[in-house]
Every structure is written in C-alpha cells, then in structure tokens.
Scaffold this motif. Structure first.
Motif, PDB file in Angstrom:
ATOM      1  N   TYR A  22       0.817  -1.208   0.000  1.00  0.00           N
ATOM      2  CA  TYR A  22       0.000   0.000   0.000  1.00  0.00           C
ATOM      3  C   TYR A  22       0.851   1.258   0.000  1.00  0.00           C
ATOM      4  CZ  TYR A  22       0.462  -0.588   5.111  1.00  0.00           C
ATOM      5  OH  TYR A  22       0.931  -0.783   6.367  1.00  0.00           O
ATOM      6  N   LYS A  23       2.022   1.236   0.650  1.00  0.00           N
ATOM      7  CA  LYS A  23       2.924   2.393   0.597  1.00  0.00           C
ATOM      8  C   LYS A  23       3.489   2.564  -0.798  1.00  0.00           C
ATOM      9  CE  LYS A  23       4.475   2.394   5.375  1.00  0.00           C
ATOM     10  NZ  LYS A  23       5.647   2.195   6.250  1.00  0.00           N
ATOM     11  N   ARG A  24       3.800   1.452  -1.429  1.00  0.00           N
ATOM     12  CA  ARG A  24       4.344   1.483  -2.784  1.00  0.00           C
ATOM     13  C   ARG A  24       3.320   2.060  -3.764  1.00  0.00           C
ATOM     14  NH1 ARG A  24       8.671  -2.673  -4.616  1.00  0.00           N
ATOM     15  NH2 ARG A  24       8.931  -2.793  -2.384  1.00  0.00           N
ATOM     16  N   ILE A  25       2.075   1.613  -3.653  1.00  0.00           N
ATOM     17  CA  ILE A  25       1.023   2.109  -4.539  1.00  0.00           C
ATOM     18  C   ILE A  25       0.779   3.592  -4.281  1.00  0.00           C
ATOM     19  CG2 ILE A  25      -1.450   1.984  -5.044  1.00  0.00           C
ATOM     20  CD1 ILE A  25      -1.198  -1.061  -4.735  1.00  0.00           C
ATOM     21  N   HIS A  72      -3.370  13.851   2.945  1.00  0.00           N
ATOM     22  CA  HIS A  72      -2.244  14.058   3.850  1.00  0.00           C
ATOM     23  C   HIS A  72      -2.166  12.945   4.901  1.00  0.00           C
ATOM     24  CE1 HIS A  72      -1.523  17.795   1.838  1.00  0.00           C
ATOM     25  NE2 HIS A  72      -2.779  18.156   2.049  1.00  0.00           N
ATOM     26  N   GLU A  73      -3.322  12.400   5.268  1.00  0.00           N
ATOM     27  CA  GLU A  73      -3.325  11.247   6.172  1.00  0.00           C
ATOM     28  C   GLU A  73      -2.735  10.022   5.467  1.00  0.00           C
ATOM     29  OE1 GLU A  73      -4.017  11.138   9.436  1.00  0.00           O
ATOM     30  OE2 GLU A  73      -4.233  13.316   9.248  1.00  0.00           O
ATOM     31  N   TYR A  74      -3.048   9.867   4.169  1.00  0.00           N
ATOM     32  CA  TYR A  74      -2.476   8.765   3.396  1.00  0.00           C
ATOM     33  C   TYR A  74      -0.958   8.915   3.291  1.00  0.00           C
ATOM     34  CZ  TYR A  74      -7.156   7.410   1.681  1.00  0.00           C
ATOM     35  OH  TYR A  74      -8.455   6.999   1.565  1.00  0.00           O
ATOM     36  N   ASP A  75      -0.461  10.156   3.243  1.00  0.00           N
ATOM     37  CA  ASP A  75       0.984  10.374   3.208  1.00  0.00           C
ATOM     38  C   ASP A  75       1.642   9.831   4.466  1.00  0.00           C
ATOM     39  OD1 ASP A  75       0.900  11.637   0.727  1.00  0.00           O
ATOM     40  OD2 ASP A  75       0.758  13.648   1.597  1.00  0.00           O
ATOM     41  N   LYS A  76       0.965   9.971   5.588  1.00  0.00           N
ATOM     42  CA  LYS A  76       1.510   9.479   6.861  1.00  0.00           C
ATOM     43  C   LYS A  76       1.364   7.967   6.981  1.00  0.00           C
ATOM     44  CE  LYS A  76       0.280  13.740   9.173  1.00  0.00           C
ATOM     45  NZ  LYS A  76      -0.688  14.359  10.095  1.00  0.00           N
ATOM     46  N   SER A  77       0.202   7.456   6.615  1.00  0.00           N
ATOM     47  CA  SER A  77      -0.075   6.034   6.716  1.00  0.00           C
ATOM     48  C   SER A  77      -1.031   5.637   5.601  1.00  0.00           C
ATOM     49  CB  SER A  77      -0.694   5.701   8.073  1.00  0.00           C
ATOM     50  OG  SER A  77      -1.051   4.342   8.115  1.00  0.00           O
ATOM     51  N   THR A  79      -8.021   2.272  -0.078  1.00  0.00           N
ATOM     52  CA  THR A  79      -8.762   1.069  -0.460  1.00  0.00           C
ATOM     53  C   THR A  79      -8.669   0.829  -1.959  1.00  0.00           C
ATOM     54  OG1 THR A  79     -10.826   2.269  -0.789  1.00  0.00           O
ATOM     55  CG2 THR A  79     -10.405   1.405   1.432  1.00  0.00           C
ATOM     56  N   LEU A  80      -8.987  -0.377  -2.353  1.00  0.00           N
ATOM     57  CA  LEU A  80      -9.032  -0.705  -3.773  1.00  0.00           C
ATOM     58  C   LEU A  80     -10.090   0.131  -4.487  1.00  0.00           C
ATOM     59  CD1 LEU A  80      -8.641  -4.571  -3.686  1.00  0.00           C
ATOM     60  CD2 LEU A  80      -6.942  -2.874  -4.352  1.00  0.00           C
ATOM     61  N   GLU A  81     -11.148   0.462  -3.774  1.00  0.00           N
ATOM     62  CA  GLU A  81     -12.198   1.298  -4.352  1.00  0.00           C
ATOM     63  C   GLU A  81     -11.643   2.666  -4.740  1.00  0.00           C
ATOM     64  OE1 GLU A  81     -16.548   3.199  -3.183  1.00  0.00           O
ATOM     65  OE2 GLU A  81     -15.238   2.454  -1.602  1.00  0.00           O
ATOM     66  N   LYS A  82     -10.834   3.258  -3.876  1.00  0.00           N
ATOM     67  CA  LYS A  82     -10.241   4.569  -4.152  1.00  0.00           C
ATOM     68  C   LYS A  82      -9.291   4.497  -5.334  1.00  0.00           C
ATOM     69  CE  LYS A  82     -12.394   6.193  -0.657  1.00  0.00           C
ATOM     70  NZ  LYS A  82     -13.739   6.627  -0.884  1.00  0.00           N
ATOM     71  N   ILE A  83      -8.488   3.447  -5.372  1.00  0.00           N
ATOM     72  CA  ILE A  83      -7.560   3.267  -6.483  1.00  0.00           C
ATOM     73  C   ILE A  83      -8.325   3.048  -7.781  1.00  0.00           C
ATOM     74  CG2 ILE A  83      -5.748   1.776  -7.407  1.00  0.00           C
ATOM     75  CD1 ILE A  83      -4.936   1.283  -4.441  1.00  0.00           C
ATOM     76  N   ASP A  84      -9.399   2.264  -7.715  1.00  0.00           N
ATOM     77  CA  ASP A  84     -10.223   2.017  -8.891  1.00  0.00           C
ATOM     78  C   ASP A  84     -10.876   3.305  -9.382  1.00  0.00           C
ATOM     79  OD1 ASP A  84     -11.374   0.180 -10.829  1.00  0.00           O
ATOM     80  OD2 ASP A  84     -13.280   0.598  -9.807  1.00  0.00           O
ATOM     81  N   ASN A  85     -11.299   4.168  -8.461  1.00  0.00           N
ATOM     82  CA  ASN A  85     -11.871   5.462  -8.856  1.00  0.00           C
ATOM     83  C   ASN A  85     -10.857   6.257  -9.669  1.00  0.00           C
ATOM     84  OD1 ASN A  85     -14.253   4.960  -7.456  1.00  0.00           O
ATOM     85  ND2 ASN A  85     -13.596   6.068  -5.644  1.00  0.00           N
TER      86      ASN A  85
END
Length: 75
Positions: A11-14, A44-49, A54-60
């Motif tokens: 998930y960090k790599r993606i 910014h929260e995703y930058d930290k962790s 989710t796969l849904e967000k990536i799919d969007n």
C-alpha cells in the motif's frame, strides 16, 4: 543479531506511485482528492499512513484517468 531491513509494504508502494503520477501530470491535491473521492485532508493522512487506501479509491482514480493498474505500478 543483525537488524532486519524494513520492507516497503504494497500500500505504501502504490501510494508513492499515485503521488509520483500526480507530480508527473501536475495534478493539484484538490483534483487528486476528487479523483479518489476523498477530502484533501485525507490525502495528507495517506501520506503518513497509506494503509487505509482502499481498492475502491484506487479504482476510482484508474477509471477517471483511463489508466490501468499496470500503468500505475510501472511508473
């Protein structure tokens, strides 16, 4: 005892690839947030962790931009 090398999780790599794609295409945080259907603060929260991406967000993101997952991973 040798210290274990810390591994970079999937998930960090993606998430790093998504941020790199954003940089390459000069996409603002507001625009990226709309692609992922989240708020800017969430980015910014995703930058930290990134574990809550989710796969849904990536799919969007992929469906709006017309990218394939392979394209994102091979950036």
């Amino acid at each position: 005892m040798a210290k274990k090398a810390q591994r970079i999780t999937l998930y960090k790599r993606i998430w790093a690839r998504i941020r790199y794609w954003q940089y390459l295409h000069d996409v603002s945080d507001a625009e990226l947030a709309s692609y992922l259907q989240v708020g800017e603060r969430t980015l910014h929260e995703y930058d930290k962790s990134a574990q809550h991406v989710t796969l849904e967000k990536i799919d969007n993101l992929l469906s709006i931009t017309g990218m394939e997952l392979d394209d994102l991973i091979t950036l």
